[in-house]
Design an enzyme around this catalytic site. Sequence first.
Site, PDB file in Angstrom:
ATOM      1  N   CYS A  50       0.821  -1.213   0.000  1.00 25.65           N
ATOM      2  CA  CYS A  50       0.000   0.000   0.000  1.00 25.65           C
ATOM      3  C   CYS A  50       0.849   1.255   0.000  1.00 25.65           C
ATOM      4  O   CYS A  50       0.381   2.328  -0.391  1.00 25.65           O
ATOM      5  CB  CYS A  50      -0.947   0.000   1.196  1.00 25.65           C
ATOM      6  SG  CYS A  50      -0.126  -0.024   2.804  1.00 25.65           S
ATOM      7  N   HIS A  97      19.068  -0.440   0.742  1.00 28.45           N
ATOM      8  CA  HIS A  97      17.652  -0.080   0.676  1.00 28.45           C
ATOM      9  C   HIS A  97      16.773  -1.299   0.957  1.00 28.45           C
ATOM     10  O   HIS A  97      15.799  -1.205   1.719  1.00 28.45           O
ATOM     11  CB  HIS A  97      17.325   0.507  -0.696  1.00 28.45           C
ATOM     12  CG  HIS A  97      15.898   0.957  -0.823  1.00 28.45           C
ATOM     13  ND1 HIS A  97      15.415   2.080  -0.183  1.00 28.45           N
ATOM     14  CD2 HIS A  97      14.842   0.416  -1.489  1.00 28.45           C
ATOM     15  CE1 HIS A  97      14.130   2.221  -0.456  1.00 28.45           C
ATOM     16  NE2 HIS A  97      13.756   1.225  -1.241  1.00 28.45           N
TER      17      HIS A  97
END
Length: 424
Positions: A50, A97
């Site tokens: 999301c 990351h």
Amino acid sequence: MPLIALGLNHLTAPVGLREQVAFDADAAGAALRALRGEPGVEEALILSTCNRTELYVGVAAGAEDVPLDWLGRHHRLTPGKLDEFLYRHDEDAAVRHMFRVATGLDSMVLGEPQILGQVKDAYQIAREAQALGAPLDRLLQHTFAVAKRVRTDTRIGAHTVSVAFTAVRLAEQVFTDLKQACVLLVGAGDTIELAARHLADKQVRRLIVANRTLENAQELAGRHGGYAIALHDLPQHLAEADIVISSTASRTPVVTRAMVEKAIATRRRRPMFMVDIAVPRDIEPGVGTLDDVFLYGIDDLRQVIDDNRRSREAAAREAEAIIDLQVERYMAWRRALTLRNPVVDLRQHAEQYRDEVLAKAQAMLARGKSPDEALAFLANTLTNKLLHHPSARLREAALAGDLELLHAAGRLYGRPEGPEVREE
């Protein structure tokens, strides 16, 4: 093979754009196969939640821009539309990351645990699509180990505040006593499961779970004392809800403005609080313009979440230190893949010498030399050729006092105390 992480998230792009580039679980496998088929793409993984859509891609040199071009084309976006919203990380920055994402350091809710499960789901989809090569597969395995260590060695997960918890907390601020509220949950995934747990703890007056698959809704509702309905029955039950929390994987809204208008009229203008934590959005944005409706989206939860972030910042610094160390360890393994194997070189040279000397020995036999003479030539010449360069280097090392090389040679030849070097 360069490694690239390319994507956008809740910090770089509005929800409207995030929902345009989201991948649902059912389509992710086919999308991965399409990406893997692009020129120069050696391996790939898609992570879509999301709050983010990210591509982790191993590409051939010169194909670094292929993933970006593919992402735009796959979603039929105008060329350049994504440029100002995307981030890109290369090599060790891409590894860092991924570690930060999996440990929750890059999440809207600092340290939230749900993202790790989503990374594992993305890994499983990539494996089934046969989109992973050895480097990316190894990176995912390393990622899971790093996330486990961060959870174990720091307090990043202490009193974790999930998006679901934040939605419930916001509802509690509007409805002071949730024991008097009827709550409608739309969906039956992990986020709704977490919301149901929090609401059950708050002892809400009534809990309704709506889902496209009724059996899933019944299973979830049964665990938390709720009532299950099919998604197509939602319009008939919407007016009962004081609070609506929605998180499905639908590509189109499941709650429309017309449905809410009718529900508000049935409720005789009693307010309705709605939280849409899905991407793409489940509730039509126009619902937020209706009187007596308070609609919050995923990005609206950020302020509530930020209030809880500061308590975990010290743990986050500890987690970053662990990640820095593990990035270097993974990159060392990755660099080793590009180095020539000295065993291969040694064998190739030995086989070349063998073939040359064998050919000369065979020529001696052809000229009438005795087998003993040919064998002696073969043994002596091959021994001299194989030992010439190592012997010369070891003599130089002895003269220069290079004990490191001398001891390494000793270990190589099974003499821990180092080789005996003599002047010839």
